[in-house]
Design an enzyme around this catalytic site. Structure first.
Site, PDB file in Angstrom:
ATOM      1  N   CYS A   1       0.850  -1.188   0.000  1.00 18.80           N
ATOM      2  CA  CYS A   1       0.000   0.000   0.000  1.00 18.80           C
ATOM      3  C   CYS A   1       0.887   1.239   0.000  1.00 18.80           C
ATOM      4  O   CYS A   1       1.849   1.303   0.769  1.00 18.80           O
ATOM      5  CB  CYS A   1      -0.898  -0.007   1.236  1.00 18.80           C
ATOM      6  SG  CYS A   1      -2.001   1.413   1.322  1.00 18.80           S
ATOM      7  N   LEU A   2       0.545   2.196  -0.842  1.00 19.47           N
ATOM      8  CA  LEU A   2       1.321   3.437  -0.899  1.00 19.47           C
ATOM      9  C   LEU A   2       1.258   4.187   0.428  1.00 19.47           C
ATOM     10  O   LEU A   2       2.139   5.004   0.710  1.00 19.47           O
ATOM     11  CB  LEU A   2       0.810   4.326  -2.039  1.00 19.47           C
ATOM     12  CG  LEU A   2       0.997   3.740  -3.450  1.00 19.47           C
ATOM     13  CD1 LEU A   2       0.298   4.610  -4.479  1.00 19.47           C
ATOM     14  CD2 LEU A   2       2.474   3.586  -3.786  1.00 19.47           C
TER      15      LEU A   2
ATOM     16  N   HIS B   1     -10.072   1.425   1.650  1.00 18.49           N
ATOM     17  CA  HIS B   1      -9.579   2.776   1.986  1.00 18.49           C
ATOM     18  C   HIS B   1     -10.747   3.749   2.160  1.00 18.49           C
ATOM     19  O   HIS B   1     -10.749   4.569   3.078  1.00 18.49           O
ATOM     20  CB  HIS B   1      -8.674   3.319   0.878  1.00 18.49           C
ATOM     21  CG  HIS B   1      -7.243   2.889   0.953  1.00 18.49           C
ATOM     22  ND1 HIS B   1      -6.441   3.122   2.041  1.00 18.49           N
ATOM     23  CD2 HIS B   1      -6.456   2.263   0.039  1.00 18.49           C
ATOM     24  CE1 HIS B   1      -5.214   2.650   1.795  1.00 18.49           C
ATOM     25  NE2 HIS B   1      -5.204   2.118   0.585  1.00 18.49           N
TER      26      HIS B   1
END
Ligand code: GNR
Ligand code: NI
Length: 180
Positions: free
Chosen positions: A91-92, A137
């Site tokens: 995940c960024l 998210h």
């Protein structure tokens, strides 16, 4: 176009629940373009608006080899989940960490496209996994929430330390020890 800042765990803003988009207008399309630029610049395969501190139900993705197949999902709704699969996720917003997560293998989704028109699509493979990760998210959920408390704590401590070091102008240690 503007490259946006990606929030990082454990930033509490990643826990906000996004509200539906009410109009697919020019400012929204500018946000979509900025999100795509941000995703490509970070070498990600997906990006949810939550990650750039915009708490609206919008995500972009591109799982193509050529990085030339941008997908836009506005107000995505999962209509059906089928099968289960486990795969390595990253995940960024949790830079440098990867772990196995169980997801549905295929998903049927309804959303609005960039033009504001509704569409339905059946997704599988990496795009199905990415879509589930991005919708999480929008609901304030991160892939590390599926891991043990012990692993999550380790990730949090490491990222907090990295941030402390970079605030002091020192570079953080690499996420993984280099293989010898
Ligand atoms: O770039 C990303 N790669 C990825 C790999 C496996 C499962 C999910 C993802 S999404 C991630 C980009 C990101 O953080 N999107 O929210
Ligand atoms: Ni993510």
């Amino acid at each position: 176009m503007t490259r946006l800042t990606i929030l990082e765990y454990p930033d509490p803003r990643l826990r906000a629940r996004a509200v539906p988009v009410d109009a697919v207008d020019t400012p929204l399309r500018e946000l979509i373009d900025d999100m795509l630029e941000t995703m490509y610049a970070a070498n990600g395969i997906g990006l949810a608006a939550t990650q750039v501190d915009v708490h609206r139900r919008l995500l972009v993705a591109d799982v193509s080899e050529g990085r030339n197949d941008p997908r836009v999902f506005i107000n995505p709704e999962i209509l059906r989940l089928d099968g289960t699969t486990r795969s390595q996720e990253g995940c960024l917003s949790v830079p440098g960490f990867f772990d196995e997560v169980e997801r549905a293998e295929s998903v049927r989704v309804r959303a609005l496209g960039r033009n504001g028109k509704p569409f339905e699509v059946e997704l599988d493979g990496l795009l199905a996994i990415c879509l589930q990760h991005e919708i999480d998210h929008l609901d304030g959920k991160l892939f590390v929430d599926y891991l043990s408390e012990m692993k999550r704590q380790r990730v949090r401590k490491k990222l907090e330390k990295d941030r402390r070091l970079s605030a002091e102008g020192r570079s953080p240690a690499p996420a993984r020890a280099p293989a010898i």
